[in-house]
Design a protein around this motif. Structure first.
Motif, PDB file in Angstrom:
ATOM      1  N   LYS A  25     -15.406 -35.421   7.690  1.00 18.91           N
ATOM      2  CA  LYS A  25     -15.146 -34.231   8.504  1.00 18.91           C
ATOM      3  C   LYS A  25     -13.808 -34.352   9.233  1.00 18.91           C
ATOM      4  O   LYS A  25     -13.092 -33.353   9.401  1.00 18.91           O
ATOM      5  CB  LYS A  25     -16.288 -34.008   9.484  1.00 18.91           C
ATOM      6  CG  LYS A  25     -17.596 -33.622   8.787  1.00 18.91           C
ATOM      7  CD  LYS A  25     -18.693 -33.274   9.770  1.00 18.91           C
ATOM      8  CE  LYS A  25     -19.949 -32.823   9.037  1.00 18.91           C
ATOM      9  NZ  LYS A  25     -21.031 -32.417   9.954  1.00 18.91           N
ATOM     10  N   ALA A  32     -11.222 -33.417   6.688  1.00 12.89           N
ATOM     11  CA  ALA A  32     -11.169 -31.975   6.434  1.00 12.89           C
ATOM     12  C   ALA A  32     -10.404 -31.255   7.536  1.00 12.89           C
ATOM     13  O   ALA A  32      -9.579 -30.373   7.262  1.00 12.89           O
ATOM     14  CB  ALA A  32     -12.576 -31.419   6.315  1.00 12.89           C
ATOM     15  N   ILE A  75     -19.310 -29.074   5.056  1.00 10.72           N
ATOM     16  CA  ILE A  75     -17.903 -28.930   5.409  1.00 10.72           C
ATOM     17  C   ILE A  75     -17.440 -27.610   4.815  1.00 10.72           C
ATOM     18  O   ILE A  75     -17.349 -27.460   3.598  1.00 10.72           O
ATOM     19  CB  ILE A  75     -17.052 -30.104   4.870  1.00 10.72           C
ATOM     20  CG1 ILE A  75     -17.516 -31.423   5.487  1.00 10.72           C
ATOM     21  CG2 ILE A  75     -15.575 -29.865   5.171  1.00 10.72           C
ATOM     22  CD1 ILE A  75     -16.788 -32.641   4.957  1.00 10.72           C
ATOM     23  N   ASP A  96     -18.153 -25.163   0.487  1.00  8.98           N
ATOM     24  CA  ASP A  96     -18.699 -26.500   0.266  1.00  8.98           C
ATOM     25  C   ASP A  96     -19.516 -26.549  -1.014  1.00  8.98           C
ATOM     26  O   ASP A  96     -19.377 -27.452  -1.842  1.00  8.98           O
ATOM     27  CB  ASP A  96     -19.558 -26.894   1.476  1.00  8.98           C
ATOM     28  CG  ASP A  96     -20.164 -28.278   1.368  1.00  8.98           C
ATOM     29  OD1 ASP A  96     -21.014 -28.494   0.481  1.00  8.98           O
ATOM     30  OD2 ASP A  96     -19.811 -29.152   2.184  1.00  8.98           O
ATOM     31  N   ALA A 103     -15.221 -29.155  11.456  1.00 11.04           N
ATOM     32  CA  ALA A 103     -15.399 -29.209  10.008  1.00 11.04           C
ATOM     33  C   ALA A 103     -16.403 -28.183   9.503  1.00 11.04           C
ATOM     34  O   ALA A 103     -16.530 -27.991   8.294  1.00 11.04           O
ATOM     35  CB  ALA A 103     -15.838 -30.607   9.573  1.00 11.04           C
TER      36      ALA A 103
END
Length: 335
Positions: free
Chosen positions: A177, A180, A326, A305, A150
């Motif tokens: 995570k 993602a 992330i 992010d 991530a």
């Protein structure tokens, strides 16, 4: 100009935002008005004086920038023009309103790519692509195990592995995570906070193990990867975010016929004492063309992010230090 300055090696608290003279244009270089600078775990090592690319004092951190070309040295061998939107990789100096960069390491970005997103290309995507394509020769259908999936480096490897036709197994910690890694293309995701990844990887691969391991973590993660890599497998240690550099048992390398492949992207960008030759620099140019083509096709999404003003550099670095990010944290010197 404003820049983040380190006058001694140490931690984030040893840095300060200062007004300093603009850097002088040097032979073969380009001046960039920095609109975005990427924040990475490597910055923390650099600030502490623990990175292989150790600066002299005082220093400005930052190795990934995007912005606009404002000046070009008369002897620079480049097709760039003043006003071009570009991204660039540099050994240091990115956390500033202006940066001076070797013209060979500056790449014009497509109109569809934002400055913030472009900061992922000079080192993050480039490292993942060079590692998986140039060094590990990842093939369609092979199992690719990506750790820290991530983070910016891990997500880049997930996306590129998927684009190359590999079966991507990702490890990440926590629900957000995990989500993602799945969203960005992993076929399988293992939550390392709940499960040791060895047995799930062996189960997914029918007991054979992963063909290629992309590891920006090191430490115990690398040690455990040796227990679930396939015979004739390739391991790519590209960083040591865990803080421990692993030692490789030669007997396991021998018995499994493994290849452990080092990759320091700075070599290809001619940052160190050992310079890449002209042929390799030509390959770098082609690599960026291929990366931008993948972005244009929708295979690389360049996840940002959070974007912060330069004055909040400490907040960005601390989020990276706490493993909260992330994708990519980006600093915007113009804000």
């Amino acid at each position: 100009m404003r820049a983040v300055i380190g006058r001694q090696f140490g931690g984030i608290g040893d840095l300060s935002l200062e007004d300093v003279p603009s850097p002088s244009l040097e032979s073969g270089t380009v001046r960039i008005s920095v609109r975005a600078a990427g924040v990475s775990f490597a910055n923390l090592l650099f600030i502490a004086g623990k990175h292989q690319n150790r600066p002299s004092l005082p220093f400005i951190p930052g190795t990934e920038v995007a912005g606009i070309v404002t000046e070009i040295a008369s002897d620079a061998r480049t097709e760039l023009q003043v006003g071009d939107r570009v991204c660039a990789g540099l050994p240091s100096g990115g956390f500033a309103e202006e940066a001076i960069v070797d013209a060979a390491n500056v790449f014009k970005i497509p109109p569809s790519l934002s400055f913030a997103g472009a900061t992922l290309f000079p080192t993050i995507y480039a490292t993942a692509y060079a590692g998986l394509v140039w060094r590990a020769n990842l093939k369609p259908g092979e199992h690719l195990l990506v750790h820290g999936a991530a983070g910016a480096s891990g997500l880049a490897a997930v996306e590129i592995g998927r684009a190359l036709g590999a079966r991507v197994i990702a490890t990440a910690g926590g629900e957000s995570k995990i989500a993602a890694a799945k969203e960005f293309g992993a076929h399988y995701v293992i939550d390392y906070k709940r499960d040791d990844f060895r047995d799930p990887v062996l189960k997914i691969t029918g007991g054979r193990g992963a063909d290629v391991v992309f590891d920006p973590v090191g430490g115990d993660v690398f040690d455990n990867s040796l227990r679930c890599v396939a015979p004739l497998g390739r391991l790519l240690p590209i960083g040591f975010a865990s803080g421990r550099i692993p030692q490789i048992p030669a007997n396991i390398v021998l018995v499994k016929n493994l290849t452990v492949i080092g990759l320091y992207w700075g070599f290809y960008m001619a940052w160190g004492k050992t310079k890449a030759d002209a042929a390799l620099r030509g390959r770098v140019k082609t690599l960026f063309e291929e990366l931008f083509a993948l972005h244009g096709a929708g295979s690389l999404r360049a996840l940002v992010d959070q974007t912060l003003p330069l004055s909040q550099f400490g907040d960005g670095l601390r989020r990276v230090e706490r493993r909260e990010v992330i994708g990519k944290i980006v600093l915007a010197p113009g804000d």
